[in-house]
Write a protein that holds these residues in place. Sequence first.
Motif, PDB file in Angstrom:
ATOM      1  N   ASP A 145       0.820  -1.210   0.000  1.00 29.77           N
ATOM      2  CA  ASP A 145       0.000   0.000   0.000  1.00 29.77           C
ATOM      3  C   ASP A 145       0.856   1.263   0.000  1.00 29.77           C
ATOM      4  OD1 ASP A 145       0.954  -0.434   2.553  1.00 29.77           O
ATOM      5  OD2 ASP A 145      -0.876   0.236   3.567  1.00 29.77           O
TER       6      ASP A 145
ATOM      7  N   SER B 109       9.681   5.254   4.633  1.00 29.62           N
ATOM      8  CA  SER B 109      10.187   4.110   3.872  1.00 29.62           C
ATOM      9  C   SER B 109      10.506   4.484   2.432  1.00 29.62           C
ATOM     10  CB  SER B 109       9.160   2.969   3.893  1.00 29.62           C
ATOM     11  OG  SER B 109       8.979   2.469   5.203  1.00 29.62           O
TER      12      SER B 109
ATOM     13  N   HIS C 103       1.300   6.882   0.078  1.00 31.65           N
ATOM     14  CA  HIS C 103       0.591   6.746   1.355  1.00 31.65           C
ATOM     15  C   HIS C 103       1.386   7.475   2.434  1.00 31.65           C
ATOM     16  CE1 HIS C 103      -1.603   5.150   4.699  1.00 31.65           C
ATOM     17  NE2 HIS C 103      -2.306   4.324   3.944  1.00 31.65           N
ATOM     18  N   PRO C 104       0.760   8.407   3.163  1.00 30.89           N
ATOM     19  CA  PRO C 104       1.486   9.170   4.182  1.00 30.89           C
ATOM     20  C   PRO C 104       2.164   8.279   5.222  1.00 30.89           C
ATOM     21  CG  PRO C 104      -0.679  10.131   3.781  1.00 30.89           C
ATOM     22  CD  PRO C 104      -0.647   8.821   3.037  1.00 30.89           C
ATOM     23  N   ARG C 105       1.577   7.118   5.491  1.00 24.10           N
ATOM     24  CA  ARG C 105       2.124   6.232   6.506  1.00 24.10           C
ATOM     25  C   ARG C 105       3.499   5.682   6.124  1.00 24.10           C
ATOM     26  NH1 ARG C 105      -1.997   1.954   7.516  1.00 24.10           N
ATOM     27  NH2 ARG C 105      -0.985   0.783   5.848  1.00 24.10           N
ATOM     28  N   HIS C 106       3.794   5.681   4.796  1.00 19.72           N
ATOM     29  CA  HIS C 106       5.050   5.094   4.349  1.00 19.72           C
ATOM     30  C   HIS C 106       6.055   6.135   3.863  1.00 19.72           C
ATOM     31  CE1 HIS C 106       3.303   1.202   4.861  1.00 19.72           C
ATOM     32  NE2 HIS C 106       2.367   1.412   3.960  1.00 19.72           N
ATOM     33  N   ALA C 107       5.880   7.372   4.287  1.00 26.08           N
ATOM     34  CA  ALA C 107       6.759   8.457   3.842  1.00 26.08           C
ATOM     35  C   ALA C 107       8.222   8.153   4.160  1.00 26.08           C
ATOM     36  CB  ALA C 107       6.327   9.771   4.485  1.00 26.08           C
TER      37      ALA C 107
END
Length: 248
Positions: free
Chosen positions: A162, A198, A192-196
């Motif tokens: 995602d 990474s 996805h902001p959650r994976h910035a």
Amino acid sequence: MLRPAFLAPVVDLLFPPRCPLCGETLATHGGLCAACWANLEIPGEPSCHLCQRPLETSLARDEAALCAPCMAQPPRHDGIAAATLYGDATRTLVLRFKHGRKVGLAGLMARLMVARLPPLDGEWLIVPVPLHRWRLWQRGYNQSALLATQIARATGQRLLVDALVRRKRTPSLGGLGAKARAQALAGAIAPHPRHAASLRGAQVLLVDDVLTSGATSDACVRALRRAGAAKVKIACFARVLREAEVRG
């Protein structure tokens, strides 16, 4: 899905291995018969080192040869690795996988994709092209995510299923010109902001089933670059060279 080796004879007895294209009996599951293998069009050399478009032998003087479109408008990605060129056999596999719910084909298709990948030195993120949630609900699965899962397993690289999100529904791009495709995809795909964290500085392998005009993959590459990805390569099962050939 992996199955215990001791179950293989039972599975083969209940479900005899057959070629997914023509139905010919096979020795084991997960492949094609010799005749159907021969019908797959595999990208050859010489080709553009960025997009794999075939080149005339006289024009390909070194490994860094570029086709005219890539010279006129350098792509944002760092190269395309295509398992096959789009043709009748490839089209049948894609349609059965994508719309016929033959999800078991993911393993075969991913193996062909892995065979065409350049060496993935260092750490890479395996990222599929996203589907909008309504399309995902209608189909029941993201075919690119299934391929990405298999590729991550085969290469030992990290899957980030995602990493990209499709924020708005887009119409079918078939029949649209380059400008209309770009307009349809404007703002549709985002990291996805959650994976910035990474994605920042990462090497990314973007996975798709079919690369047609490149509009969707370009929108994904833009989003990954905005997130700070250092390198983005594209892996696809089928590379369309003549868009008019795409049907269905």
